[in-house]
Design a protein around this motif. Structure first.
Motif, PDB file in Angstrom:
ATOM      1  N   LYS A 154     -43.028  23.055   9.974  1.00 48.24           N
ATOM      2  CA  LYS A 154     -42.115  22.424   9.019  1.00 48.24           C
ATOM      3  C   LYS A 154     -42.102  23.164   7.687  1.00 48.24           C
ATOM      4  O   LYS A 154     -41.144  23.044   6.912  1.00 48.24           O
ATOM      5  N   GLN A 155     -43.155  23.960   7.437  1.00 48.35           N
ATOM      6  CA  GLN A 155     -43.161  24.798   6.230  1.00 48.35           C
ATOM      7  C   GLN A 155     -42.309  26.046   6.416  1.00 48.35           C
ATOM      8  O   GLN A 155     -41.569  26.443   5.519  1.00 48.35           O
ATOM      9  N   HIS A 156     -42.440  26.668   7.588  1.00 47.59           N
ATOM     10  CA  HIS A 156     -41.801  27.962   7.824  1.00 47.59           C
ATOM     11  C   HIS A 156     -40.485  27.877   8.589  1.00 47.59           C
ATOM     12  O   HIS A 156     -39.684  28.810   8.550  1.00 47.59           O
ATOM     13  N   ALA A 157     -40.267  26.761   9.294  1.00 52.73           N
ATOM     14  CA  ALA A 157     -39.003  26.580  10.030  1.00 52.73           C
ATOM     15  C   ALA A 157     -38.584  25.118   9.949  1.00 52.73           C
ATOM     16  O   ALA A 157     -38.535  24.415  10.960  1.00 52.73           O
ATOM     17  N   PRO A 158     -38.292  24.653   8.729  1.00 53.26           N
ATOM     18  CA  PRO A 158     -37.933  23.239   8.559  1.00 53.26           C
ATOM     19  C   PRO A 158     -36.650  22.890   9.305  1.00 53.26           C
ATOM     20  O   PRO A 158     -35.810  23.755   9.572  1.00 53.26           O
ATOM     21  N   ALA A 159     -36.516  21.628   9.635  1.00 55.96           N
ATOM     22  CA  ALA A 159     -35.348  21.168  10.393  1.00 55.96           C
ATOM     23  C   ALA A 159     -34.073  21.367   9.601  1.00 55.96           C
ATOM     24  O   ALA A 159     -33.984  20.982   8.434  1.00 55.96           O
TER      25      ALA A 159
END
Length: 204
Positions: free
Chosen positions: A185-190
Protein backbone atom coordinates in the motif's frame (compact mmCIF):
# COMPACT_ATOMS: atom_id res chain seq x y z
CA UNK A 1 2.22 -31.68 8.55
CA UNK A 2 -1.06 -30.14 9.65
CA UNK A 3 -3.87 -29.65 7.15
CA UNK A 4 -5.63 -26.29 7.29
CA UNK A 5 -9.35 -26.44 8.00
CA UNK A 6 -12.10 -24.45 6.28
CA UNK A 7 -12.11 -21.73 8.95
CA UNK A 8 -8.36 -21.21 8.65
CA UNK A 9 -8.60 -21.07 4.85
CA UNK A 10 -11.38 -18.49 5.13
CA UNK A 11 -9.25 -16.34 7.46
CA UNK A 12 -6.39 -16.36 4.96
CA UNK A 13 -8.79 -15.41 2.15
CA UNK A 14 -10.18 -12.54 4.26
CA UNK A 15 -6.64 -11.27 4.92
CA UNK A 16 -5.94 -11.22 1.17
CA UNK A 17 -9.18 -9.36 0.49
CA UNK A 18 -8.32 -6.69 3.05
CA UNK A 19 -4.84 -6.19 1.57
CA UNK A 20 -6.08 -5.94 -2.01
CA UNK A 21 -8.54 -3.20 -1.04
CA UNK A 22 -5.52 -0.99 -0.26
CA UNK A 23 -3.23 -1.81 -3.16
CA UNK A 24 -3.19 -2.38 -6.92
CA UNK A 25 -1.10 -5.52 -6.36
CA UNK A 26 -2.63 -8.93 -7.02
CA UNK A 27 -1.67 -11.25 -4.17
CA UNK A 28 -1.80 -15.03 -4.66
CA UNK A 29 -0.90 -17.53 -1.94
CA UNK A 30 0.13 -21.14 -2.59
CA UNK A 31 0.71 -23.92 -0.05
CA UNK A 32 2.38 -27.18 -1.10
CA UNK A 33 2.80 -30.18 1.20
CA UNK A 34 6.16 -30.84 -0.46
CA UNK A 35 7.88 -29.73 -3.62
CA UNK A 36 8.92 -33.19 -4.83
CA UNK A 37 8.45 -36.85 -3.92
CA UNK A 38 12.25 -37.35 -3.81
CA UNK A 39 11.84 -41.07 -4.58
CA UNK A 40 15.36 -41.30 -5.96
CA UNK A 41 16.92 -40.17 -2.67
CA UNK A 42 16.10 -43.32 -0.62
CA UNK A 43 17.26 -45.51 -3.52
CA UNK A 44 20.54 -43.60 -3.81
CA UNK A 45 21.33 -43.83 -0.08
CA UNK A 46 20.32 -47.49 0.02
CA UNK A 47 22.68 -48.24 -2.89
CA UNK A 48 25.56 -46.44 -1.14
CA UNK A 49 24.92 -48.40 2.05
CA UNK A 50 24.79 -51.69 0.13
CA UNK A 51 28.15 -50.92 -1.48
CA UNK A 52 29.67 -50.41 1.96
CA UNK A 53 28.39 -53.73 3.34
CA UNK A 54 31.37 -55.86 2.14
CA UNK A 55 33.79 -53.35 3.68
CA UNK A 56 31.94 -53.40 7.00
CA UNK A 57 31.76 -57.20 7.03
CA UNK A 58 35.54 -57.42 6.74
CA UNK A 59 35.75 -56.10 10.31
CA UNK A 60 33.55 -58.93 11.63
CA UNK A 61 34.57 -62.52 12.52
CA UNK A 62 32.24 -63.85 9.82
CA UNK A 63 33.76 -65.78 6.93
CA UNK A 64 31.61 -65.15 3.88
CA UNK A 65 32.15 -66.17 0.29
CA UNK A 66 31.27 -64.04 -2.73
CA UNK A 67 27.69 -65.32 -2.96
CA UNK A 68 27.06 -64.60 0.72
CA UNK A 69 28.38 -61.07 0.31
CA UNK A 70 26.13 -60.52 -2.69
CA UNK A 71 23.11 -61.73 -0.71
CA UNK A 72 24.05 -59.43 2.17
CA UNK A 73 24.26 -56.52 -0.24
CA UNK A 74 20.84 -57.22 -1.76
CA UNK A 75 19.19 -57.68 1.63
CA UNK A 76 20.73 -54.51 3.03
CA UNK A 77 19.74 -52.58 -0.11
CA UNK A 78 16.11 -53.75 0.04
CA UNK A 79 15.75 -53.08 3.79
CA UNK A 80 17.41 -49.66 3.60
CA UNK A 81 15.33 -48.62 0.58
CA UNK A 82 12.14 -49.41 2.52
CA UNK A 83 13.24 -47.70 5.75
CA UNK A 84 14.58 -44.65 3.95
CA UNK A 85 11.19 -44.12 2.26
CA UNK A 86 9.59 -43.30 5.62
CA UNK A 87 8.73 -39.60 5.07
CA UNK A 88 10.44 -38.22 8.18
CA UNK A 89 13.64 -40.17 7.45
CA UNK A 90 13.54 -39.41 3.73
CA UNK A 91 13.41 -35.65 4.29
CA UNK A 92 16.42 -35.86 6.60
CA UNK A 93 18.38 -37.58 3.82
CA UNK A 94 17.59 -34.96 1.18
CA UNK A 95 20.38 -32.34 0.98
CA UNK A 96 19.23 -28.83 1.88
CA UNK A 97 20.38 -27.45 -1.46
CA UNK A 98 18.24 -30.02 -3.31
CA UNK A 99 15.16 -29.20 -1.22
CA UNK A 100 15.58 -25.47 -1.82
CA UNK A 101 16.14 -25.97 -5.55
CA UNK A 102 13.03 -28.14 -5.93
CA UNK A 103 10.87 -25.78 -3.88
CA UNK A 104 12.16 -22.72 -5.72
CA UNK A 105 11.44 -24.36 -9.10
CA UNK A 106 7.89 -25.19 -8.00
CA UNK A 107 7.38 -21.60 -6.80
CA UNK A 108 8.33 -20.25 -10.22
CA UNK A 109 6.03 -22.69 -11.98
CA UNK A 110 3.19 -21.60 -9.72
CA UNK A 111 3.89 -17.95 -10.53
CA UNK A 112 3.30 -18.74 -14.20
CA UNK A 113 0.45 -21.22 -13.75
CA UNK A 114 -1.51 -18.74 -11.63
CA UNK A 115 -1.08 -16.05 -14.34
CA UNK A 116 0.70 -13.64 -12.03
CA UNK A 117 2.77 -12.48 -15.00
CA UNK A 118 -0.37 -11.33 -16.87
CA UNK A 119 -1.76 -8.80 -14.39
CA UNK A 120 -2.40 -5.21 -15.38
CA UNK A 121 0.64 -3.10 -14.55
CA UNK A 122 2.70 -6.24 -13.79
CA UNK A 123 1.67 -6.13 -10.15
CA UNK A 124 1.37 -9.85 -9.35
CA UNK A 125 2.86 -11.08 -6.06
CA UNK A 126 3.16 -14.74 -5.12
CA UNK A 127 3.54 -15.97 -1.54
CA UNK A 128 4.69 -19.59 -1.83
CA UNK A 129 5.18 -22.12 0.97
CA UNK A 130 6.34 -25.73 0.80
CA UNK A 131 5.81 -27.30 4.21
CA UNK A 132 8.05 -30.37 4.03
CA UNK A 133 11.05 -28.25 3.01
CA UNK A 134 10.20 -25.41 5.43
CA UNK A 135 10.56 -23.18 2.38
CA UNK A 136 9.00 -19.75 1.90
CA UNK A 137 9.42 -17.48 -1.11
CA UNK A 138 7.82 -14.24 -2.25
CA UNK A 139 7.99 -13.54 -5.99
CA UNK A 140 6.90 -10.15 -7.30
CA UNK A 141 6.39 -9.16 -10.93
CA UNK A 142 8.32 -6.23 -12.37
CA UNK A 143 5.75 -3.57 -11.49
CA UNK A 144 6.27 -4.37 -7.81
CA UNK A 145 9.91 -5.50 -7.78
CA UNK A 146 10.99 -2.11 -9.15
CA UNK A 147 9.39 -0.49 -6.11
CA UNK A 148 10.12 -2.95 -3.30
CA UNK A 149 13.67 -4.06 -2.56
CA UNK A 150 14.37 -7.79 -2.07
CA UNK A 151 15.72 -7.14 1.43
CA UNK A 152 12.27 -5.91 2.46
CA UNK A 153 10.71 -9.19 1.34
CA UNK A 154 13.48 -11.19 3.01
CA UNK A 155 12.66 -10.01 6.52
CA UNK A 156 9.05 -11.16 5.97
CA UNK A 157 10.23 -14.48 4.54
CA UNK A 158 12.52 -15.14 7.52
CA UNK A 159 9.70 -14.61 10.00
CA UNK A 160 7.30 -16.77 8.00
CA UNK A 161 9.87 -19.57 7.69
CA UNK A 162 10.17 -19.76 11.47
CA UNK A 163 6.38 -20.03 11.72
CA UNK A 164 6.35 -22.89 9.21
CA UNK A 165 9.08 -24.73 11.13
CA UNK A 166 7.05 -24.33 14.31
CA UNK A 167 3.94 -25.72 12.61
CA UNK A 168 2.09 -22.36 12.64
CA UNK A 169 1.52 -22.18 8.89
CA UNK A 170 -1.91 -20.52 9.03
CA UNK A 171 -0.82 -17.78 11.44
CA UNK A 172 2.35 -17.35 9.41
CA UNK A 173 0.31 -16.78 6.24
CA UNK A 174 -1.85 -14.13 7.89
CA UNK A 175 1.13 -12.33 9.40
CA UNK A 176 2.99 -12.48 6.06
CA UNK A 177 -0.03 -11.19 4.12
CA UNK A 178 -0.48 -8.29 6.53
CA UNK A 179 3.21 -7.35 6.33
CA UNK A 180 3.14 -7.59 2.54
CA UNK A 181 0.07 -5.36 2.61
CA UNK A 182 1.92 -2.67 4.54
CA UNK A 183 4.66 -2.61 1.90
CA UNK A 184 2.33 -2.81 -1.06
CA UNK A 185 0.00 0.00 0.00
CA UNK A 186 3.05 2.25 0.32
CA UNK A 187 4.58 1.41 -3.05
CA UNK A 188 1.49 0.39 -5.06
CA UNK A 189 -1.53 2.05 -3.44
CA UNK A 190 -4.98 1.28 -4.77
CA UNK A 191 -5.96 3.42 -7.76
CA UNK A 192 -9.26 1.70 -8.44
CA UNK A 193 -11.24 -1.45 -7.88
CA UNK A 194 -9.95 -4.63 -9.50
CA UNK A 195 -9.61 -8.30 -8.70
CA UNK A 196 -7.97 -10.18 -11.52
CA UNK A 197 -6.95 -13.34 -9.62
CA UNK A 198 -8.54 -15.58 -6.95
CA UNK A 199 -8.03 -14.58 -3.33
CA UNK A 200 -8.16 -18.05 -1.79
CA UNK A 201 -5.18 -20.13 -0.72
CA UNK A 202 -4.13 -22.49 -3.54
CA UNK A 203 -3.42 -25.96 -2.11
CA UNK A 204 -1.08 -28.40 -3.87
Amino acid sequence: MKTLNEQQLAQISDAINQVEQQTDAELVTVLAKQADNYYYIPTLWAAILALLVPVLLRFTPLWLDGLDLLKAQWISFACAAIVFRIPAIKMLLVPKAVKQWRASSLARRQFLENNLHHTKGETGVLVFVSQAEHYVEIIADRGISLQVDNSQWQSIIDGFTEQVKAGNTQQGFISCIEQCGELLKQHAPASGEKNELPNHLVLL
